[in-house]
Design a protein around this motif. Structure first.
Motif, PDB file in Angstrom:
ATOM      1  N   TYR A 160      67.121  -4.911   4.510  1.00  0.00           N
ATOM      2  CA  TYR A 160      67.128  -3.974   5.634  1.00  0.00           C
ATOM      3  C   TYR A 160      68.290  -4.258   6.607  1.00  0.00           C
ATOM      4  O   TYR A 160      69.073  -3.385   6.913  1.00  0.00           O
ATOM      5  N   TYR A 161      68.340  -5.473   7.108  1.00  0.00           N
ATOM      6  CA  TYR A 161      69.466  -5.799   7.999  1.00  0.00           C
ATOM      7  C   TYR A 161      69.583  -7.314   8.157  1.00  0.00           C
ATOM      8  O   TYR A 161      68.720  -8.074   7.738  1.00  0.00           O
ATOM      9  N   MET A 162      70.694  -7.720   8.765  1.00  0.00           N
ATOM     10  CA  MET A 162      70.979  -9.141   8.973  1.00  0.00           C
ATOM     11  C   MET A 162      71.415  -9.337  10.427  1.00  0.00           C
ATOM     12  O   MET A 162      72.098  -8.487  10.996  1.00  0.00           O
ATOM     13  N   THR A 163      71.021 -10.473  11.018  1.00  0.00           N
ATOM     14  CA  THR A 163      71.433 -10.777  12.388  1.00  0.00           C
ATOM     15  C   THR A 163      71.656 -12.281  12.525  1.00  0.00           C
ATOM     16  O   THR A 163      71.112 -13.062  11.742  1.00  0.00           O
ATOM     17  N   GLN A 164      72.467 -12.661  13.495  1.00  0.00           N
ATOM     18  CA  GLN A 164      72.694 -14.089  13.736  1.00  0.00           C
ATOM     19  C   GLN A 164      71.761 -14.558  14.838  1.00  0.00           C
ATOM     20  O   GLN A 164      71.659 -13.936  15.899  1.00  0.00           O
TER      21      GLN A 164
ATOM     22  N   PHE B  80      66.453  -9.671   6.745  1.00  0.00           N
ATOM     23  CA  PHE B  80      65.128  -9.071   6.571  1.00  0.00           C
ATOM     24  C   PHE B  80      65.124  -8.221   5.304  1.00  0.00           C
ATOM     25  O   PHE B  80      66.055  -7.441   5.060  1.00  0.00           O
ATOM     26  N   CYS B  81      64.069  -8.390   4.496  1.00  0.00           N
ATOM     27  CA  CYS B  81      63.989  -7.670   3.217  1.00  0.00           C
ATOM     28  C   CYS B  81      62.542  -7.269   2.935  1.00  0.00           C
ATOM     29  O   CYS B  81      61.636  -7.590   3.698  1.00  0.00           O
ATOM     30  N   ASN B  82      62.343  -6.571   1.797  1.00  0.00           N
ATOM     31  CA  ASN B  82      60.991  -6.113   1.463  1.00  0.00           C
ATOM     32  C   ASN B  82      60.138  -7.207   0.830  1.00  0.00           C
ATOM     33  O   ASN B  82      58.918  -7.229   0.987  1.00  0.00           O
ATOM     34  N   ASP B  83      60.780  -8.156   0.104  1.00  0.00           N
ATOM     35  CA  ASP B  83      60.001  -9.194  -0.603  1.00  0.00           C
ATOM     36  C   ASP B  83      60.881 -10.433  -0.776  1.00  0.00           C
ATOM     37  O   ASP B  83      61.829 -10.432  -1.578  1.00  0.00           O
TER      38      ASP B  83
END
Length: 442
Positions: free
Chosen positions: A385-389, A400-403
């Protein structure tokens, strides 16, 4: 401007290190009932009634000695006396005034510095211990009864010291100081490198393995910036650590890595990477520190056309878990390439503290997932879904992901390589945490 300096001196085994630890409030000096445990000068910050100063613990002074190591220790104590603003001479009420005490007192009187006479091991509270009066014979004025174990008398001692410090002037802002730990197995040249950097004999240098037992802080400033170098005891394999002092030293080295912003991992060019080097580098890597692999004693290696390239390839292979760490070949003995260290230290420290916006990270993520599709398992595809520091030192990213179970380590490594390809992040490890939908954000 540097803080004023108070030196703690005295003959061996009178309790200098225990007093140092009591005054600084931390166990930075090894305390062991063995004469000669403290060999170098150990520094610590202290403040009393709003006045800040540096405290230095020295090796015991043996005025007349044939032992090379004790001569080294005496020279270290002399350097501390030369640079100190106030000197605390520690004596032992239980042994009384000894000939060695008289010799040390004579040396201190010649220095013409303010000297506070501390009579240690006065552990009971009450009237003055009559044994204290004989210390007037040293000619250093009124003795102060102290107990390094219980802390009795340390307030009076600090009052005296602060009253005799030079007048306080407006201090300049120290600015951003980079803490640099010099780590490695025994006898790779850590102390020689520090002395080369400082241009003074701050640390005992000897070809006896295990000479440096404590982690020692040395402040240094030049045109490249401000640094605090931490020279550490060489770390031996645990199986070879057979006495309590060695165990303390290993712990001190690990603590030095924790305190550092940058770790210089010293390797002996004549030996190459050993199993112990790998373990030490692993500690710095796991701690998330910026790292530089410093190949010392390069002057002793016979060179042909491809010697450096071949050794670089071998080190990269042996330290395969830290391909991000730059390599620097130098000689602490001759000074060859030591000057290149500072810019490299600044560079990796900045990389270790780098922040990347969420927008830029997600642009990279979108590009990376378009180029290499996320993995599937039994028809179920990983969706990112997305990435953050979320942190620095080292850079820490959350994806963040589904599994999370579908997130194979090879795909995590691929994404890390994509981030490094764009932003460099040379010299620093990277942390990536995987969270799946429904996980709580910390």
């Amino acid at each position: 401007m540097a803080k004023p300096l108070i030196a703690i001196v005295g003959r061996p085994n009178v309790g200098k290190s225990m007093l140092f630890n009591k005054l600084t409030g931390r166990r930075s000096a090894i305390v062991e009932d063995t004469p000669g445990v403290t060999r170098d000068r150990i520094y610590g910050s202290c403040d009393w009634n709003g006045r800040e100063f540096e405290l230095v613990d020295t090796g015991g002074i043996e005025p007349n000695t044939d032992s090379d190591m004790l001569k080294f220790m005496r020279r270290q104590a002399e350097i501390a006396i030369e640079t100190a603003d106030v000197i605390v001479m520690v004596t032992d009420v239980k042994t009384g005034v000894t000939a060695a005490d008289q010799d040390v007192a004579a040396m201190l009187l010649r220095s013409r510095k303010p000297v506070c006479l501390a009579v240690n091991k006065c552990d009971s509270i009450g009237p003055v211990n009559p044994d204290v009066y004989e210390f007037y014979a040293l000619g250093l004025g009124d003795p102060i009864e102290v107990s390094a174990v219980h802390g009795h008398g340390t307030g009076d001692l600090l009052d005296w010291c602060v009253a005799h410090l030079p007048e306080q002037t407006e201090q300049e802002d120290e600015g951003e100081v980079i803490n640099v730990a010099i780590v490695g197995k025994p006898n790779v040249g850590k102390s020689s490198l520090l002395n080369r950097i400082l241009g003074e004999e701050r640390v005992i240098v000897s070809d006896v393995a295990g000479t440096t037992r404590d982690a020692i802080d040395s402040y240094f400033e030049n045109e490249f910036g401000k640094y605090r170098f931490i020279d550490t005891a060489g770390m031996r394999r645990k199986s070879k650590v057979d006495d309590a002092i060695e165990k303390f030293s290993n712990l001190r080295s690990i603590n030095a890595i924790d305190r550092a912003d940058v770790c210089l991992i010293l390797i002996d060019a004549t030996e190459g990477v050993t199993e112990q080097d790998t373990k030490i580098a692993g500690l710095a890597h796991e701690a998330g520190k910026a790292c530089i692999v410093v190949v010392n004693k390069w002057d002793l290696v016979e060179k042909e056309t491809n010697t450096m390239n071949e050794m670089t390839a071998k080190i990269r292979q042996d330290l395969g878990f830290m391909p991000y760490a730059p390599l620097l070949f130098l000689s602490a003995l001759t000074g060859q390439r030591v000057g290149k260290l500072y810019e490299l230290i600044n560079y990796v420290a900045n990389q270790n503290a780098m922040r990347i916006t969420t927008g830029m990270l997600n642009n990279i993520l979108e590009d990376a997932t378009a180029r290499v599709q996320p993995p599937t398992d039994k028809g179920r595809r990983l969706k990112i879904y997305y990435m953050t520091q979320v942190g620095v030192k080292p850079p820490h990213f959350v994806i963040f992901c589904n599994d999370a179970r579908l997130f194979h380590f090879s795909y995590r490594r691929y994404l890390e390589n994509q981030i490094r390809a764009v932003f460099g992040l040379e010299g620093t490890p990277v942390r990536i945490t995987i969270r799946q939908k429904g996980d709580k954000e910390e």
